[in-house]
Design a protein around this motif. Structure first.
Motif, PDB file in Angstrom:
ATOM      1  N   HIS A  11     -23.252   0.647 -16.459  1.00  0.00           N
ATOM      2  CA  HIS A  11     -22.676   0.100 -15.227  1.00  0.00           C
ATOM      3  C   HIS A  11     -21.791   1.121 -14.504  1.00  0.00           C
ATOM      4  CE1 HIS A  11     -23.373  -4.397 -15.595  1.00  0.00           C
ATOM      5  NE2 HIS A  11     -23.931  -3.903 -16.677  1.00  0.00           N
ATOM      6  N   CYS A  12     -21.247   2.076 -15.237  1.00  0.00           N
ATOM      7  CA  CYS A  12     -20.258   2.995 -14.650  1.00  0.00           C
ATOM      8  C   CYS A  12     -20.915   3.967 -13.671  1.00  0.00           C
ATOM      9  CB  CYS A  12     -19.549   3.770 -15.758  1.00  0.00           C
ATOM     10  SG  CYS A  12     -18.300   4.908 -15.109  1.00  0.00           S
ATOM     11  N   THR A  13     -20.397   3.992 -12.459  1.00  0.00           N
ATOM     12  CA  THR A  13     -20.945   4.856 -11.405  1.00  0.00           C
ATOM     13  C   THR A  13     -20.152   6.153 -11.252  1.00  0.00           C
ATOM     14  OG1 THR A  13     -19.529   3.864  -9.735  1.00  0.00           O
ATOM     15  CG2 THR A  13     -21.672   2.821 -10.074  1.00  0.00           C
ATOM     16  N   GLY A  14     -19.064   6.267 -11.990  1.00  0.00           N
ATOM     17  CA  GLY A  14     -18.215   7.457 -11.838  1.00  0.00           C
ATOM     18  C   GLY A  14     -17.399   7.431 -10.556  1.00  0.00           C
ATOM     19  N   CYS A  15     -17.170   6.233 -10.021  1.00  0.00           N
ATOM     20  CA  CYS A  15     -16.467   6.114  -8.729  1.00  0.00           C
ATOM     21  C   CYS A  15     -14.998   6.511  -8.801  1.00  0.00           C
ATOM     22  CB  CYS A  15     -16.594   4.681  -8.203  1.00  0.00           C
ATOM     23  SG  CYS A  15     -15.635   3.472  -9.172  1.00  0.00           S
ATOM     24  N   GLN A  16     -14.425   6.556  -9.965  1.00  0.00           N
ATOM     25  CA  GLN A  16     -13.046   6.988 -10.229  1.00  0.00           C
ATOM     26  C   GLN A  16     -11.980   5.969  -9.838  1.00  0.00           C
ATOM     27  OE1 GLN A  16     -12.188  11.144  -9.300  1.00  0.00           O
ATOM     28  NE2 GLN A  16     -14.269  11.416  -8.566  1.00  0.00           N
ATOM     29  N   LEU A  17     -12.375   4.785  -9.406  1.00  0.00           N
ATOM     30  CA  LEU A  17     -11.360   3.818  -8.972  1.00  0.00           C
ATOM     31  C   LEU A  17     -10.417   3.418 -10.115  1.00  0.00           C
ATOM     32  CD1 LEU A  17     -13.406   1.582  -6.507  1.00  0.00           C
ATOM     33  CD2 LEU A  17     -11.586   3.194  -5.955  1.00  0.00           C
ATOM     34  N   CYS A  18     -10.945   3.387 -11.331  1.00  0.00           N
ATOM     35  CA  CYS A  18     -10.082   3.065 -12.475  1.00  0.00           C
ATOM     36  C   CYS A  18      -9.012   4.137 -12.658  1.00  0.00           C
ATOM     37  CB  CYS A  18     -10.918   2.929 -13.745  1.00  0.00           C
ATOM     38  SG  CYS A  18     -11.988   4.343 -14.070  1.00  0.00           S
ATOM     39  N   SER A  19      -9.438   5.374 -12.507  1.00  0.00           N
ATOM     40  CA  SER A  19      -8.519   6.506 -12.669  1.00  0.00           C
ATOM     41  C   SER A  19      -7.441   6.502 -11.581  1.00  0.00           C
ATOM     42  CB  SER A  19      -9.344   7.793 -12.634  1.00  0.00           C
ATOM     43  OG  SER A  19      -8.538   8.889 -12.481  1.00  0.00           O
ATOM     44  N   ALA A  63      -8.592  10.186 -17.450  1.00  0.00           N
ATOM     45  CA  ALA A  63      -9.154  11.430 -16.899  1.00  0.00           C
ATOM     46  C   ALA A  63     -10.651  11.208 -16.755  1.00  0.00           C
ATOM     47  CB  ALA A  63      -8.885  12.588 -17.853  1.00  0.00           C
ATOM     48  N   MET A  64     -11.212  11.669 -15.638  1.00  0.00           N
ATOM     49  CA  MET A  64     -12.660  11.545 -15.455  1.00  0.00           C
ATOM     50  C   MET A  64     -13.290  12.778 -16.101  1.00  0.00           C
ATOM     51  SD  MET A  64     -12.878   8.640 -13.957  1.00  0.00           S
ATOM     52  CE  MET A  64     -14.649   8.621 -13.701  1.00  0.00           C
ATOM     53  N   VAL A  65     -14.225  12.567 -17.020  1.00  0.00           N
ATOM     54  CA  VAL A  65     -14.830  13.693 -17.736  1.00  0.00           C
ATOM     55  C   VAL A  65     -16.355  13.645 -17.621  1.00  0.00           C
ATOM     56  CG1 VAL A  65     -12.921  13.893 -19.381  1.00  0.00           C
ATOM     57  CG2 VAL A  65     -14.865  12.414 -19.925  1.00  0.00           C
ATOM     58  N   ALA A  72      -9.578  -2.794 -11.066  1.00  0.00           N
ATOM     59  CA  ALA A  72     -10.040  -1.882 -10.012  1.00  0.00           C
ATOM     60  C   ALA A  72     -11.526  -1.583 -10.086  1.00  0.00           C
ATOM     61  CB  ALA A  72      -9.259  -0.561 -10.093  1.00  0.00           C
ATOM     62  N   CYS A  73     -12.161  -1.869 -11.219  1.00  0.00           N
ATOM     63  CA  CYS A  73     -13.572  -1.492 -11.395  1.00  0.00           C
ATOM     64  C   CYS A  73     -14.488  -2.488 -10.672  1.00  0.00           C
ATOM     65  CB  CYS A  73     -13.926  -1.446 -12.886  1.00  0.00           C
ATOM     66  SG  CYS A  73     -15.671  -1.029 -13.136  1.00  0.00           S
ATOM     67  N   PRO A  74     -15.247  -1.996  -9.672  1.00  0.00           N
ATOM     68  CA  PRO A  74     -16.094  -2.925  -8.911  1.00  0.00           C
ATOM     69  C   PRO A  74     -17.447  -3.189  -9.550  1.00  0.00           C
ATOM     70  CG  PRO A  74     -15.682  -0.827  -7.731  1.00  0.00           C
ATOM     71  CD  PRO A  74     -15.327  -0.626  -9.155  1.00  0.00           C
ATOM     72  N   PHE A  75     -17.745  -2.539 -10.686  1.00  0.00           N
ATOM     73  CA  PHE A  75     -19.114  -2.572 -11.217  1.00  0.00           C
ATOM     74  C   PHE A  75     -19.239  -3.180 -12.620  1.00  0.00           C
ATOM     75  CE2 PHE A  75     -18.832   1.024  -8.197  1.00  0.00           C
ATOM     76  CZ  PHE A  75     -19.710   0.532  -7.247  1.00  0.00           C
ATOM     77  N   TYR A  76     -18.278  -3.968 -13.043  1.00  0.00           N
ATOM     78  CA  TYR A  76     -18.334  -4.624 -14.359  1.00  0.00           C
ATOM     79  C   TYR A  76     -18.535  -3.586 -15.473  1.00  0.00           C
ATOM     80  CZ  TYR A  76     -19.223  -8.838 -11.531  1.00  0.00           C
ATOM     81  OH  TYR A  76     -19.148  -9.848 -10.597  1.00  0.00           O
TER      82      TYR A  76
HETATM   83  S1  SF4 Z   1     -13.970   2.058 -11.798  1.00  0.00           S
HETATM   84 FE1  SF4 Z   1     -15.625   1.336 -13.149  1.00  0.00          FE
HETATM   85  S2  SF4 Z   1     -17.492   2.245 -12.332  1.00  0.00           S
HETATM   86 FE2  SF4 Z   1     -15.777   3.356 -11.410  1.00  0.00          FE
HETATM   87  S3  SF4 Z   1     -15.484   5.125 -12.783  1.00  0.00           S
HETATM   88 FE3  SF4 Z   1     -14.118   3.502 -13.507  1.00  0.00          FE
HETATM   89  S4  SF4 Z   1     -15.297   2.414 -15.077  1.00  0.00           S
HETATM   90 FE4  SF4 Z   1     -16.746   3.642 -13.902  1.00  0.00          FE
END
Ligand code: SF4
Ligand code: SF4
Length: 166
Positions: free
Chosen positions: A62-70, A81-83, A114-118
């Motif tokens: 599900h993770c798109t790497g959108c970085q919203l969590c970070s 940290a986004m890796v 914050a994660c929009p993608f479950y």
């Molecule tokens: S907010 Fe969700 S989808 Fe976006 S990087 Fe974080 S875990 Fe992945």
């Protein structure tokens, strides 16, 4: 007179509590039973699903790497940290996912909200102690493993006497 009254009161209280079930658990042999799988958030309805805020669970599919969590964590603890990950996903072109440092995380759950993608939930896993700071850093690979949480004792709320375990 005052001392005698005090002794009687203390004895009375002690005797009354002989019949009350112990509240504390014999950890680690006994562990509390949790309700549900942990804290989650539904981005479609904008509603949080109540649960324990322990170690996170990351769903790579599900993770798109959108970085919203970070970004959500930046103002709180800077624990994410986004890796780079060695996986190829069509929905994650940059190939990045969150890595969480439990030496910094305060378990607020804002990253989950914050994660929009479950893709990010929290679990009932609270046994995260380690002998080194490095071992507290959970990679995306570690975060995708479902924790094996042992649950023994149920918490029972008894109005007149307070909480106890079953
Ligand atoms: S907010 Fe969700 S989808 Fe976006 S990087 Fe974080 S875990 Fe992945
Ligand atoms: S739960 Fe931890 S990682 Fe998530 S926003 Fe709060 S401090 Fe950051």
């Amino acid at each position: 007179m005052g001392t005698a009254t005090g002794i009687i009161k203390a004895l009375n209280s002690g005797i009354k509590h002989l019949a009350v079930k112990r509240f504390t658990l014999r950890y680690p042999e006994q562990k509390l039973k949790f309700v549900g799988d942990g804290y989650q958030f539904d981005p479609t309805t904008g509603v949080g699903i109540a649960g324990y805020k322990g170690r996170h669970m990351l769903f790579h599919d599900h993770c798109t790497g959108c970085q919203l969590c970070s970004i959500a964590c930046e103002g709180v603890a800077e624990a994410i940290a986004m890796v780079k990950v060695q996986e190829e996903w069509k929905h994650n072109k940059k190939g990045i996912m969150p890595q969480i440092d439990y030496g910094k995380c305060v378990f607020c759950g804002l990253c989950v909200d914050a994660c929009p993608f479950y893709a990010l939930y929290m679990t009932n896993d609270y046994e995260l102690s380690s002998f080194s700071k490095e071992a507290l850093i959970y990679t995306p690979a570690q975060l995708q493993v479902k924790p094996n949480v042992q649950q023994d004792a149920e918490l029972i709320f008894d109005d007149p006497r307070g909480a106890k375990h079953g």
